[in-house]
Design a protein around this motif. Structure first.
Motif, PDB file in Angstrom:
ATOM      1  N   LEU A   1      12.717  88.588-136.576  1.00  0.00           N
ATOM      2  CA  LEU A   1      13.177  88.186-135.245  1.00  0.00           C
ATOM      3  C   LEU A   1      12.900  86.711-135.008  1.00  0.00           C
ATOM      4  O   LEU A   1      11.817  86.209-135.308  1.00  0.00           O
ATOM      5  N   SER A   2      13.891  86.039-134.464  1.00  0.00           N
ATOM      6  CA  SER A   2      13.689  84.644-134.057  1.00  0.00           C
ATOM      7  C   SER A   2      13.181  84.655-132.624  1.00  0.00           C
ATOM      8  O   SER A   2      13.946  84.888-131.695  1.00  0.00           O
ATOM      9  N   ARG A   3      11.893  84.453-132.464  1.00  0.00           N
ATOM     10  CA  ARG A   3      11.283  84.558-131.144  1.00  0.00           C
ATOM     11  C   ARG A   3      11.498  83.266-130.371  1.00  0.00           C
ATOM     12  O   ARG A   3      11.149  82.172-130.816  1.00  0.00           O
ATOM     13  N   THR A   4      12.078  83.388-129.211  1.00  0.00           N
ATOM     14  CA  THR A   4      12.338  82.222-128.367  1.00  0.00           C
ATOM     15  C   THR A   4      11.631  82.399-127.038  1.00  0.00           C
ATOM     16  O   THR A   4      11.431  83.513-126.563  1.00  0.00           O
ATOM     17  N   LEU A   5      11.285  81.284-126.456  1.00  0.00           N
ATOM     18  CA  LEU A   5      10.615  81.318-125.173  1.00  0.00           C
ATOM     19  C   LEU A   5      11.599  81.730-124.089  1.00  0.00           C
ATOM     20  O   LEU A   5      12.693  81.177-124.000  1.00  0.00           O
ATOM     21  N   PRO A   6      11.266  82.715-123.266  1.00  0.00           N
ATOM     22  CA  PRO A   6      12.177  83.136-122.195  1.00  0.00           C
ATOM     23  C   PRO A   6      12.413  81.999-121.201  1.00  0.00           C
ATOM     24  O   PRO A   6      11.627  81.051-121.120  1.00  0.00           O
ATOM     25  N   ASP A   7      13.504  82.106-120.450  1.00  0.00           N
ATOM     26  CA  ASP A   7      13.798  81.104-119.421  1.00  0.00           C
ATOM     27  C   ASP A   7      12.659  81.042-118.414  1.00  0.00           C
ATOM     28  O   ASP A   7      12.107  82.063-118.006  1.00  0.00           O
ATOM     29  N   THR A   8      12.305  79.833-118.030  1.00  0.00           N
ATOM     30  CA  THR A   8      11.242  79.646-117.044  1.00  0.00           C
ATOM     31  C   THR A   8      11.704  78.675-115.966  1.00  0.00           C
ATOM     32  O   THR A   8      12.698  77.966-116.126  1.00  0.00           O
ATOM     33  N   LEU A   9      10.959  78.658-114.876  1.00  0.00           N
ATOM     34  CA  LEU A   9      11.196  77.706-113.793  1.00  0.00           C
ATOM     35  C   LEU A   9      10.019  76.740-113.737  1.00  0.00           C
ATOM     36  O   LEU A   9       8.878  77.115-114.004  1.00  0.00           O
ATOM     37  N   SER A  10      10.306  75.507-113.392  1.00  0.00           N
ATOM     38  CA  SER A  10       9.227  74.556-113.163  1.00  0.00           C
ATOM     39  C   SER A  10       8.579  74.889-111.820  1.00  0.00           C
ATOM     40  O   SER A  10       9.152  75.629-111.010  1.00  0.00           O
ATOM     41  N   TYR A  11       7.383  74.335-111.581  1.00  0.00           N
ATOM     42  CA  TYR A  11       6.729  74.626-110.304  1.00  0.00           C
ATOM     43  C   TYR A  11       7.565  74.125-109.116  1.00  0.00           C
ATOM     44  O   TYR A  11       7.695  74.851-108.111  1.00  0.00           O
ATOM     45  N   PRO A  12       8.169  72.921-109.192  1.00  0.00           N
ATOM     46  CA  PRO A  12       9.044  72.492-108.082  1.00  0.00           C
ATOM     47  C   PRO A  12      10.209  73.456-107.846  1.00  0.00           C
ATOM     48  O   PRO A  12      10.622  73.673-106.697  1.00  0.00           O
ATOM     49  N   GLU A  13      10.738  74.046-108.915  1.00  0.00           N
ATOM     50  CA  GLU A  13      11.830  75.007-108.750  1.00  0.00           C
ATOM     51  C   GLU A  13      11.333  76.292-108.097  1.00  0.00           C
ATOM     52  O   GLU A  13      12.037  76.886-107.268  1.00  0.00           O
ATOM     53  N   ILE A  14      10.115  76.713-108.470  1.00  0.00           N
ATOM     54  CA  ILE A  14       9.513  77.883-107.819  1.00  0.00           C
ATOM     55  C   ILE A  14       9.370  77.611-106.324  1.00  0.00           C
ATOM     56  O   ILE A  14       9.737  78.439-105.479  1.00  0.00           O
ATOM     57  N   GLU A  15       8.834  76.434-105.990  1.00  0.00           N
ATOM     58  CA  GLU A  15       8.639  76.059-104.581  1.00  0.00           C
ATOM     59  C   GLU A  15       9.965  76.017-103.838  1.00  0.00           C
ATOM     60  O   GLU A  15      10.051  76.439-102.685  1.00  0.00           O
ATOM     61  N   LYS A  16      10.995  75.502-104.483  1.00  0.00           N
ATOM     62  CA  LYS A  16      12.312  75.393-103.859  1.00  0.00           C
ATOM     63  C   LYS A  16      12.833  76.769-103.455  1.00  0.00           C
ATOM     64  O   LYS A  16      13.377  76.952-102.357  1.00  0.00           O
ATOM     65  N   LEU A  17      12.673  77.745-104.341  1.00  0.00           N
ATOM     66  CA  LEU A  17      13.121  79.104-104.035  1.00  0.00           C
ATOM     67  C   LEU A  17      12.297  79.726-102.911  1.00  0.00           C
ATOM     68  O   LEU A  17      12.835  80.358-101.999  1.00  0.00           O
ATOM     69  N   LEU A  18      10.984  79.535-102.981  1.00  0.00           N
ATOM     70  CA  LEU A  18      10.103  80.112-101.965  1.00  0.00           C
ATOM     71  C   LEU A  18      10.371  79.514-100.591  1.00  0.00           C
ATOM     72  O   LEU A  18      10.390  80.226 -99.583  1.00  0.00           O
ATOM     73  N   GLU A  19      10.573  78.204-100.550  1.00  0.00           N
ATOM     74  CA  GLU A  19      10.816  77.531 -99.270  1.00  0.00           C
ATOM     75  C   GLU A  19      12.177  77.881 -98.686  1.00  0.00           C
ATOM     76  O   GLU A  19      12.409  77.687 -97.493  1.00  0.00           O
ATOM     77  N   ALA A  20      13.082  78.397 -99.518  1.00  0.00           N
ATOM     78  CA  ALA A  20      14.419  78.748 -99.034  1.00  0.00           C
ATOM     79  C   ALA A  20      14.436  80.091 -98.312  1.00  0.00           C
ATOM     80  O   ALA A  20      15.434  80.450 -97.687  1.00  0.00           O
ATOM     81  N   ILE A  21      13.348  80.836 -98.377  1.00  0.00           N
ATOM     82  CA  ILE A  21      13.286  82.141 -97.718  1.00  0.00           C
ATOM     83  C   ILE A  21      13.206  81.931 -96.207  1.00  0.00           C
ATOM     84  O   ILE A  21      12.292  81.265 -95.717  1.00  0.00           O
TER      85      ILE A  21
END
Length: 301
Positions: free
Chosen positions: A106-126
């Motif tokens: 298996l070619s193991r690849t890192l799953p998609d992630t969000l940067s901390y600013p992107e996490i904050e952007k989503l949280l603040e949009a609630i």
């Protein structure tokens, strides 16, 4: 020895002795049923006690010729190996034919992630003014700050949260329990939700203990969490594909990048094997290789 009889016994073993959940048991059984169908078509009369490595390799060759991903192939072979290991455990066969059976690399690849600013952007949009705002903020804060699986989130009960010490008791895969810490921000919004919203809800019978409820007073479904996140991503204009698991991957990646001990991350994620957690070290390894090639004189030749 009949395939159907032994597959039923295998399922019983997985349920009673391994304490696996029904969906996991079903997946294992379906994997073994695939090899049983193959043997009955290509080697009529060959029961599981007569199968040799040669027969299993023929099955693997047939699998690789189908439009099945390498990950699916590896999962199927894992189920087959577990089946023959069970037959050995029950003294139904003397030799394990799957012992030397090789799964595709298996070619193991890192799953998609969000940067901390992107996490904050989503949280603040609630929208906190909306009735479900406090609930949604608390849920997504927990997904990120505690690295929960979506199934673990929707099944959280009030008795699972020990707010005096800031920990959750989580039931993960295979009904295995673990304690995970709750981040400060998540604790803040969880407190607001429980004390300002949850206490005023009319709760449906049988759902009294669940923390996160929908408007009808019933526990949320996994699908509902996906839809909440999908809507937020659309509203923020984010181009990434984001799911509840993306928050979990981001949690683990940010911890490892920050220098957290890998064993501690493994414990918080509930990974049975450290090798599963090690996927999150790939970014650091790539960075180290870049530094080596850029700054070590011998590497510049």
């Amino acid at each position: 020895m009949e395939w159907e009889k032994e597959i039923r016994a295998f399922g019983y073993y997985l349920k009673i002795e391994r304490s696996l959940q029904e969906n996991s048991i079903l997946a294992y059984r379906q994997d073994v049923e695939k090899v049983a169908d193959f043997m009955e078509k290509n080697f009529p009369g060959l029961g599981p006690d007569k199968v040799q490595l040669y027969h299993l390799r023929q099955f693997v060759n047939a699998l690789s010729g189908l439009n099945i991903s390498e990950f699916s192939q590896a999962r199927i072979l894992s189920g087959i190996k577990a089946f023959f290991k069970f037959l050995m455990y029950e003294d139904k066969i003397r030799d394990n034919p799957s012992l030397l059976l090789e799964a595709p690399k298996l070619s193991r690849t890192l799953p998609d992630t969000l940067s901390y600013p992107e996490i904050e952007k989503l949280l603040e949009a609630i929208p906190m003014g909306a009735p479900e705002g406090h609930r949604n903020r608390a849920m997504l804060e927990l997904l990120y700050s505690s690295g929960l699986r979506v199934s673990e989130l929707v099944n959280l009960k009030t008795g699972h949260y020990f707010k005096d010490i800031g920990f959750l008791r989580v039931t993960g895969k295979g009904n295995k329990e673990r304690l995970v810490p709750v981040g400060r921000s998540a604790a803040k919004y969880l407190k607001l939700y429980l004390e300002e919203v949850r206490v005023h809800q009319n709760v449906a019978r049988g759902h009294e203990d669940y923390i996160f409820l929908n408007r009808r007073g019933k526990k949320l479904t996994r699908v509902m969490i996906f839809l909440i996140i999908k809507k937020l991503v659309k509203e923020t204009g984010m181009q990434k594909k984001v799911s509840p698991h993306t928050f979990r991957h981001s949690f683990a990646t940010h911890l490892v990048e920050g220098g957290a001990d890998l064993r501690a991350v493994q414990e918080m994620l509930g990974h049975e094997s450290i090798t599963t957690t090690e996927i999150y070290t790939h970014l650091d390894r790539d960075y180290l290789r870049q530094v080596l090639n850029e700054f070590l004189p011998a590497s510049k030749k």
